[in-house]
Design a protein around this motif. Structure first.
Motif, mmCIF file in Angstrom:
data_model
loop_
_atom_site.group_PDB
_atom_site.id
_atom_site.type_symbol
_atom_site.label_atom_id
_atom_site.label_comp_id
_atom_site.label_asym_id
_atom_site.label_seq_id
_atom_site.Cartn_x
_atom_site.Cartn_y
_atom_site.Cartn_z
ATOM 1 N N MET A 1 0.791 -1.113 0.172
ATOM 2 C CA MET A 1 -0.007 0.017 0.017
ATOM 3 C C MET A 1 0.985 1.058 -0.063
ATOM 4 N N GLU A 2 0.299 2.073 -0.686
ATOM 5 C CA GLU A 2 0.986 3.496 -0.833
ATOM 6 C C GLU A 2 1.221 4.340 0.833
ATOM 7 N N ARG A 3 2.326 4.937 0.789
ATOM 8 C CA ARG A 3 2.291 5.659 2.012
ATOM 9 C C ARG A 3 2.632 7.344 1.692
ATOM 10 N N ILE A 4 1.570 8.044 1.965
ATOM 11 C CA ILE A 4 1.711 9.330 1.876
ATOM 12 C C ILE A 4 1.799 10.381 2.883
ATOM 13 N N GLY A 5 2.674 11.211 3.224
ATOM 14 C CA GLY A 5 2.666 11.964 4.238
ATOM 15 C C GLY A 5 2.487 13.228 3.706
ATOM 16 N N ILE A 6 1.828 13.995 4.788
ATOM 17 C CA ILE A 6 1.322 15.380 4.530
ATOM 18 C C ILE A 6 1.756 16.368 5.702
ATOM 19 N N PRO A 28 -4.920 4.978 -0.120
ATOM 20 C CA PRO A 28 -3.622 4.885 0.397
ATOM 21 C C PRO A 28 -3.428 5.179 1.893
ATOM 22 N N GLU A 29 -2.345 4.708 2.582
ATOM 23 C CA GLU A 29 -2.182 4.978 3.945
ATOM 24 C C GLU A 29 -1.545 6.452 4.027
ATOM 25 N N VAL A 30 -2.135 7.281 4.920
ATOM 26 C CA VAL A 30 -1.989 9.048 4.892
ATOM 27 C C VAL A 30 -1.343 9.072 6.195
ATOM 28 N N VAL A 50 -6.019 7.044 7.560
ATOM 29 C CA VAL A 50 -5.310 8.131 8.148
ATOM 30 C C VAL A 50 -4.893 7.989 9.575
ATOM 31 N N ARG A 51 -3.555 8.734 9.869
ATOM 32 C CA ARG A 51 -3.104 8.707 11.098
ATOM 33 C C ARG A 51 -2.310 10.049 11.165
ATOM 34 N N ASP A 64 6.420 7.238 1.805
ATOM 35 C CA ASP A 64 7.301 7.116 0.540
ATOM 36 C C ASP A 64 7.205 8.252 -0.327
ATOM 37 N N VAL A 65 6.019 9.170 -0.075
ATOM 38 C CA VAL A 65 5.737 10.517 -0.403
ATOM 39 C C VAL A 65 5.563 11.521 0.662
ATOM 40 N N VAL A 66 6.346 12.566 0.456
ATOM 41 C CA VAL A 66 5.952 13.803 1.593
ATOM 42 C C VAL A 66 5.507 14.734 0.760
ATOM 43 N N VAL A 67 4.330 15.306 1.073
ATOM 44 C CA VAL A 67 3.781 16.553 0.717
ATOM 45 C C VAL A 67 3.921 17.622 1.624
#
Length: 254
Positions: A1-6, A28-30, A50-51, A64-67
């Motif tokens: 699963m994708e892991r996207i950070g904001i 995705p996991e956020v 979402v966490r 894996d991706v940081v916004v």
């Protein structure tokens, strides 16, 4: 699963989460920073994927991706001492902060991408400009309504300046309703009519075969009311003032 950070859960950060998660079968996991704590907590209650993390470094470590969606003037505080791995794709939404400056701030060695999402990404209904093109970033925004990669930061800054006209559009509509109210029309009636009028006009933009100049002509008749307002209000001096405002903003963005 994708892991996207904001990092930075303001209006745009929230809209991205909603666009990625609402009505999506396998979102995705956020991971959200605690900045914007109220919005972050509410999103984590609504979506099991979402966490809220303990700090920005925790976001970076898990993703894996940081916004990066903080205000440009807050970047020093928000990004201080942040370390991001070389395999992590960083997407910056900060207007006026170039790739070179961001790389120096982060000490980053991995991929850096700039993007200009707008709140309509929550409905997956708007195109997001990116630079440089990167398959991970472009795929992310393609899911949120479409992506428009541009070749260089000069072009990117032009699109950034165009985005700055949105609140002016809303103020224009508010001025119309206020004028109608001063003529004795109930405010709620004026508001309802203006919203419906321009929602209909907006739908005409879906016709990509017609240029914007053609659409303008199609919505007026010679010596008609639309032509009168366009030529007496949006005249050359008005158009030139808008151009100067955009030129000034673009100079600052550079």
């Amino acid at each position: 699963m994708e892991r996207i950070g904001i990092i930075g859960v303001g209006e745009i950060g929230r809209a991205i989460v909603e666009g990625l998660c609402d009505g999506v079968e396998e979102p995705p996991e956020v991971f959200l920073s605690p900045r914007g704590a109220g919005a972050a907590a509410e999103l984590s209650r609504r979506h099991r994927n979402v966490r809220v993390c303990v700090d920005n470094q925790d976001v970076a470590n898990r993703s894996d991706v940081v916004v990066i969606a903080v205000r440009p003037q807050d970047r020093s505080e928000a990004l201080a001492a942040l370390r991001i791995g070389g395999d992590t794709v960083v997407i910056s939404l900060m207007a006026g902060v170039g790739i070179g400056e961001l790389r120096r701030t982060l000490g980053a060695v991995g991929p850096l991408v700039r993007a200009i999402p707008v709140p309509a990404v929550r409905e997956r209904g708007s195109v997001t400009v990116t630079h440089p093109s990167h398959p991970v970033a472009d795929a992310l925004f393609d899911r949120l309504g479409g992506v428009l990669p541009v070749a260089d930061e000069a072009a990117f800054n032009v699109f950034s300046a165009l985005t700055a006209t949105v609140s002016t559009h809303y103020r224009f509509l508010a001025t119309l309703t206020a004028w109608a109210s001063r003529q004795g029309v109930p405010a709620e009636d004026a508001d309802r009519y203006v919203r419906g009028l321009f929602q209909g006009v907006g739908r005409a933009l879906d016709d990509g075969a017609s240029s914007l100049e053609q659409l303008a002509k199609e919505h007026e008749t010679p010596k008609g009311n639309n032509e009168r307002i366009r030529t007496t209000w949006f005249d050359r001096s008005n158009s030139d003032a808008l151009t100067r405002a955009l030129d000034g903003l673009l100079a600052d963005l550079k």
